[in-house]
Design an enzyme around this catalytic site. Structure first.
Site, short mmCIF file in Angstrom:
data_model
loop_
_atom_site.label_atom_id
_atom_site.label_comp_id
_atom_site.label_asym_id
_atom_site.label_seq_id
_atom_site.Cartn_x
_atom_site.Cartn_y
_atom_site.Cartn_z
N ASP A 1 -0.12 1.01 -2.06
CA ASP A 1 -1.38 0.43 -2.50
C ASP A 1 -2.41 1.51 -2.79
OD1 ASP A 1 -3.57 -1.20 -2.91
OD2 ASP A 1 -3.89 -1.60 -0.78
N ASP B 1 -5.44 -0.26 -9.29
CA ASP B 1 -5.03 -0.76 -7.98
C ASP B 1 -3.63 -1.36 -8.03
OD1 ASP B 1 -4.80 -1.82 -5.46
OD2 ASP B 1 -6.56 -3.10 -5.58
#
Length: 420
Positions: free
Chosen positions: A107, A293
């Protein structure tokens, strides 16, 4: 700790050298081995061509430099990722032992390592593999509490340390947060056991060292880069790939364009504009911030701006004629990154309902009315607060089309059209 270890090695080296006879010839160093030095040599040539004893006496700080302490650099490592219905991509991470692997989301939108733990007895935790620190001989208790909110829920945990095995690299004493409580459908329903944050250390609370920063400190990578290829087919579970220490040219179609990170918190870059069918409809107000992201399945934008975009798209009226919808173009440093309608529109009978569960909230339901639609634009409203916001999020919908490279040496994000 490092200095103590280096001086201990130096004492052992000199102790062994006392036993060398005066008539012995200088021993040739073996590659990446300890260099043996005769005591009867007045001056010994080392890598920086200084007198060995003067180097120790005057330049002790050089003992910590990579020019003296040879660390074996690792070339790019290509790690297969698991694709869960194009909603989440995970990689295997070993904790405590190399074979004790967990599926973790890589992430770029967070900075800590979270892992499902036996300390959590909630139903969602128990549906996944749980880390038990009592089974690890390398576990180190730190007992620091940590609570973090994500866009789709929140986690509570206790930060401790253990040895982590990431690709072919071993990281001792890596900070990790054992999950003790979790809230959010994404943590309960999806197929992953933890989150490995790859954002900047500024985001990590209490000065906890993120995994990639630990890799940088260990100087084990030829390049402080990583890159992602996400398979486009939701049924393709074998070809998504994470590259550690570089990128994979075989996934690059055409030129790579690099863009400067403007806030070393997220991987945040600046867009010149966001266009709909090459028209400016007022989404950027001169310029706007974009957060790259990998941990967000879809896309997001500030509530008011996203409302303008969705009203312009009018996806509900075009579900049976998706190809008539306009393109969406993110213009970054005069480079156009365009999404076609089939790339940003999802049928509700495929994964949009799951996307809504992941990003649940009254605002989202009111805005897109997903339960009454045959298809959905893969965007959600999210107002990111200052100083990082307002900002748009380029999630996996964008990153499936564009191969992404994250470079900590230059603090840039690179994009290229992805190819399998």
């Amino acid at each position: 700790m490092i200095k103590s270890f280096l001086f201990l090695c130096l004492i052992i080296l000199l102790t062994d050298a006392v036993n060398i006879q005066n008539d012995q010839k200088f021993l040739e160093p073996e590659k990446k081995k300890v260099i043996h030095i005769q005591l009867n040599e007045r001056e010994t040539k080392v890598q920086d061509k200084q007198n060995f004893y003067k180097l120790i006496a005057i330049h002790q700080d050089k003992l910590e430099e990579s020019s003296f302490v040879q660390t074996q650099k690792s070339g790019p490592q290509y790690m297969r990722m698991h694709n869960y219905k194009n909603i989440q991509y995970t990689a295997d991470l070993g904790i405590g032992q190399s074979g004790n692997t967990f599926k973790v989301v890589l992430d770029t939108g967070s900075a800590n390592l979270w892992i499902d733990s036996t300390r959590c007895q909630e139903e969602g935790c128990m549906r996944h593999k749980q880390y038990n620190h009592e089974d690890s001989q390398s576990f180190l208790p730190l007992n620091q509490e940590l609570n973090v909110e994500f866009g789709s829920g929140d986690l509570k945990g206790v930060v401790n340390a253990d040895t982590v095995y990431f690709g072919e690299v071993t990281l001792p004493r890596q900070n990790l947060a054992e999950i003790t409580s979790e809230n959010g459908a994404i943590f309960r329903d999806l197929d992953f056991d933890g989150i490995l944050g790859l954002a900047y250390p500024k985001m990590a609370p209490k000065n906890f060292n993120p995994v990639f920063d630990n890799l940088m400190d260990q100087r084990v990578l030829e390049k402080n880069q990583f890159a992602f290829y996400f398979a486009k087919d939701a049924n393709d579970i074998a070809h998504s790939e994470f590259t550690l220490g570089g990128y994979n040219p075989s996934h690059v179609d055409g030129d790579i364009h690099y863009h400067d990170v403007i806030d070393k918190y997220y991987w945040m870059i600046k867009a010149d504009n966001i266009l709909v069918d090459n028209k400016d409809i007022g989404l950027c107000h001169g310029s706007c911030r974009l957060i790259v992201d990998t941990g967000t399945s879809i896309m997001s934008g500030p509530f008011d701006d996203l409302g303008t975009l969705l009203r312009t798209l009018n996806v509900k009226s075009h579900c049976h004629e998706i190809n008539t919808l306009p393109t969406i173009t993110f213009k970054i440093d005069d480079v156009d990154y365009t999404l076609e309608p089939e790339e940003y529109v999802k049928p509700t009978n495929f994964d949009a309902a799951q996307l809504t569960e992941i990003n649940e909230g009254d605002d989202l339901q009111a805005l897109i009315e997903v339960n009454n639609w045959d298809c959905i634009a893969a965007f959600m409203p999210l107002d990111i607060q200052q100083p990082q916001g307002p900002a748009w999020i380029l999630g996996d919908v964008f990153l499936r089309k564009y191969y992404s490279i994250y470079d900590r040496d230059t603090d840039q994000v690179g994009f290229a059209k992805a190819k399998k």
